[in-house]
Scaffold this motif. Structure first.
Motif, PDB file in Angstrom:
ATOM      1  N   THR A 119      -4.276  48.379 -20.639  1.00  0.00           N
ATOM      2  CA  THR A 119      -4.104  49.018 -21.937  1.00  0.00           C
ATOM      3  C   THR A 119      -5.318  48.677 -22.801  1.00  0.00           C
ATOM      4  O   THR A 119      -5.886  47.589 -22.691  1.00  0.00           O
ATOM      5  CB  THR A 119      -2.815  48.520 -22.627  1.00  0.00           C
ATOM      6  N   THR A 120      -5.730  49.609 -23.635  1.00  0.00           N
ATOM      7  CA  THR A 120      -6.870  49.363 -24.519  1.00  0.00           C
ATOM      8  C   THR A 120      -6.457  49.379 -25.983  1.00  0.00           C
ATOM      9  O   THR A 120      -7.278  49.161 -26.863  1.00  0.00           O
ATOM     10  CB  THR A 120      -7.982  50.403 -24.290  1.00  0.00           C
ATOM     11  N   GLY A 121      -5.205  49.655 -26.236  1.00  0.00           N
ATOM     12  CA  GLY A 121      -4.665  49.653 -27.593  1.00  0.00           C
ATOM     13  C   GLY A 121      -3.248  49.114 -27.540  1.00  0.00           C
ATOM     14  O   GLY A 121      -2.740  48.783 -26.465  1.00  0.00           O
ATOM     15  N   PRO A 122      -2.606  49.040 -28.696  1.00  0.00           N
ATOM     16  CA  PRO A 122      -1.266  48.458 -28.719  1.00  0.00           C
ATOM     17  C   PRO A 122      -0.195  49.322 -28.057  1.00  0.00           C
ATOM     18  O   PRO A 122       0.808  48.797 -27.598  1.00  0.00           O
ATOM     19  CB  PRO A 122      -0.976  48.276 -30.209  1.00  0.00           C
ATOM     20  N   GLY A 123      -0.398  50.632 -27.991  1.00  0.00           N
ATOM     21  CA  GLY A 123       0.642  51.493 -27.452  1.00  0.00           C
ATOM     22  C   GLY A 123       1.882  51.388 -28.306  1.00  0.00           C
ATOM     23  O   GLY A 123       1.815  51.079 -29.498  1.00  0.00           O
ATOM     24  N   SER A 124       3.045  51.594 -27.693  1.00  0.00           N
ATOM     25  CA  SER A 124       4.308  51.478 -28.418  1.00  0.00           C
ATOM     26  C   SER A 124       5.344  50.882 -27.481  1.00  0.00           C
ATOM     27  O   SER A 124       5.102  50.736 -26.281  1.00  0.00           O
ATOM     28  CB  SER A 124       4.767  52.851 -28.915  1.00  0.00           C
ATOM     29  N   ALA A 125       6.502  50.579 -28.013  1.00  0.00           N
ATOM     30  CA  ALA A 125       7.589  50.072 -27.184  1.00  0.00           C
ATOM     31  C   ALA A 125       8.023  51.128 -26.174  1.00  0.00           C
ATOM     32  O   ALA A 125       8.560  50.810 -25.124  1.00  0.00           O
ATOM     33  CB  ALA A 125       8.774  49.657 -28.054  1.00  0.00           C
ATOM     34  N   GLU A 126       7.727  52.394 -26.472  1.00  0.00           N
ATOM     35  CA  GLU A 126       8.132  53.507 -25.608  1.00  0.00           C
ATOM     36  C   GLU A 126       7.050  53.936 -24.623  1.00  0.00           C
ATOM     37  O   GLU A 126       7.356  54.383 -23.525  1.00  0.00           O
ATOM     38  CB  GLU A 126       8.520  54.709 -26.469  1.00  0.00           C
ATOM     39  N   ARG A 127       5.779  53.813 -24.984  1.00  0.00           N
ATOM     40  CA  ARG A 127       4.697  54.351 -24.143  1.00  0.00           C
ATOM     41  C   ARG A 127       3.492  53.413 -24.127  1.00  0.00           C
ATOM     42  O   ARG A 127       3.049  52.937 -25.174  1.00  0.00           O
ATOM     43  CB  ARG A 127       4.266  55.717 -24.671  1.00  0.00           C
ATOM     44  N   GLN A 128       2.960  53.205 -22.909  1.00  0.00           N
ATOM     45  CA  GLN A 128       1.734  52.442 -22.722  1.00  0.00           C
ATOM     46  C   GLN A 128       0.799  53.273 -21.851  1.00  0.00           C
ATOM     47  O   GLN A 128       1.227  53.871 -20.864  1.00  0.00           O
ATOM     48  CB  GLN A 128       2.023  51.101 -22.043  1.00  0.00           C
ATOM     49  N   ALA A 129      -0.483  53.323 -22.227  1.00  0.00           N
ATOM     50  CA  ALA A 129      -1.493  54.093 -21.492  1.00  0.00           C
ATOM     51  C   ALA A 129      -2.511  53.141 -20.875  1.00  0.00           C
ATOM     52  O   ALA A 129      -2.868  52.115 -21.464  1.00  0.00           O
ATOM     53  CB  ALA A 129      -2.184  55.081 -22.420  1.00  0.00           C
ATOM     54  N   PHE A 130      -2.981  53.520 -19.679  1.00  0.00           N
ATOM     55  CA  PHE A 130      -3.851  52.660 -18.874  1.00  0.00           C
ATOM     56  C   PHE A 130      -5.062  53.461 -18.380  1.00  0.00           C
ATOM     57  O   PHE A 130      -5.011  54.078 -17.317  1.00  0.00           O
ATOM     58  CB  PHE A 130      -3.077  52.127 -17.659  1.00  0.00           C
ATOM     59  N   PRO A 131      -6.170  53.480 -19.127  1.00  0.00           N
ATOM     60  CA  PRO A 131      -7.369  54.179 -18.649  1.00  0.00           C
ATOM     61  C   PRO A 131      -7.942  53.476 -17.407  1.00  0.00           C
ATOM     62  O   PRO A 131      -7.837  52.257 -17.268  1.00  0.00           O
ATOM     63  CB  PRO A 131      -8.355  54.063 -19.818  1.00  0.00           C
ATOM     64  N   ALA A 132      -8.551  54.256 -16.532  1.00  0.00           N
ATOM     65  CA  ALA A 132      -9.143  53.703 -15.306  1.00  0.00           C
ATOM     66  C   ALA A 132     -10.128  52.591 -15.653  1.00  0.00           C
ATOM     67  O   ALA A 132     -10.979  52.743 -16.530  1.00  0.00           O
ATOM     68  CB  ALA A 132      -9.840  54.799 -14.518  1.00  0.00           C
ATOM     69  N   ASP A 133      -9.994  51.464 -14.944  1.00  0.00           N
ATOM     70  CA  ASP A 133     -10.886  50.334 -15.163  1.00  0.00           C
ATOM     71  C   ASP A 133     -12.151  50.479 -14.309  1.00  0.00           C
ATOM     72  O   ASP A 133     -12.277  51.408 -13.507  1.00  0.00           O
ATOM     73  CB  ASP A 133     -10.167  49.007 -14.902  1.00  0.00           C
ATOM     74  N   ALA A 134     -13.090  49.557 -14.488  1.00  0.00           N
ATOM     75  CA  ALA A 134     -14.376  49.620 -13.778  1.00  0.00           C
ATOM     76  C   ALA A 134     -14.187  49.566 -12.263  1.00  0.00           C
ATOM     77  O   ALA A 134     -14.863  50.290 -11.525  1.00  0.00           O
ATOM     78  CB  ALA A 134     -15.290  48.486 -14.248  1.00  0.00           C
TER      79      ALA A 134
END
Length: 180
Positions: free
Chosen positions: A110-125
């Motif tokens: 995760t790169t931001g806090p997201g929410s209790a309902e949704r978390q996003a995961f951008p591709a890492d290196a």
């Protein structure tokens, strides 16, 4: 008087969104759920047009593993891990004999806090390098997300320019005695 004020201040301290999300995910531990493809299928989605079952299991304080069965294919496991700054999602792909597939252990943090309902995961290196090495450059801009609406649905999502893929799992009807 001061101790009462401090106790009240502590009680009002909000739980970080990634912790609240991880608690929602952990609450599903030991249960299996049936899913369905929630976006229009593409040519590459044939495996996901079969019966889909996810089992939330192998839960620890810092990690939850979720094997996914797509029909008879049980090669996929999603792994959510706590990090110092949020959460990490990895995809563990295995052959029937247990050896790793060449495209495995990809995901992101995760790169931001997201929410209790949704978390996003951008591709890492690591994932980007893997995709480039394995001629899967189209996957470099991948962003995965997980959503949990307790008692309703859990969603796995993959998005990138020109592509949106979502699987919705029915949390209202846990499966009994079924595991991928």
């Amino acid at each position: 008087m001061i101790s009462v004020f401090l106790a009240g201040a502590l009680a009002a301290t909000p739980v970080p969104a990634h912790d609240a999300f991880f608690a929602r995910l952990s609450a599903l531990c030991g249960q299996s759920f049936e899913g369905r493809l929630a976006t229009p299928p593409t040519a590459g989605d044939a495996a996901f047009q079969q019966r889909l079952v996810v089992e939330v299991r192998d839960c620890r304080a810092d990690e939850v593993r979720m094997p996914l069965a797509a029909g008879a294919d049980r090669s996929r496991t999603w792994i959510v891990t706590r990090t110092p700054d949020g959460l990490r999602l990895k995809h563990d792909h295995r052959h029937a004999d247990g050896t790793e597939d060449v495209l495995t252990q990809y995901g992101g943090d995760t790169t931001g806090p997201g929410s209790a309902e949704r978390q996003a995961f951008p591709a890492d290196a690591f994932s980007k390098a893997l995709f480039l090495r394995e001629n899967a450059a189209v996957s470099v801009p991948n962003v995965w997300a997980l959503e949990i609406r307790p008692g309703q649905e859990m969603v796995y999502e993959l998005s990138r320019p020109g592509r949106l893929f979502r699987i919705s799992f029915d949390l209202a009807r846990p499966l009994s005695g079924e595991a991928p």
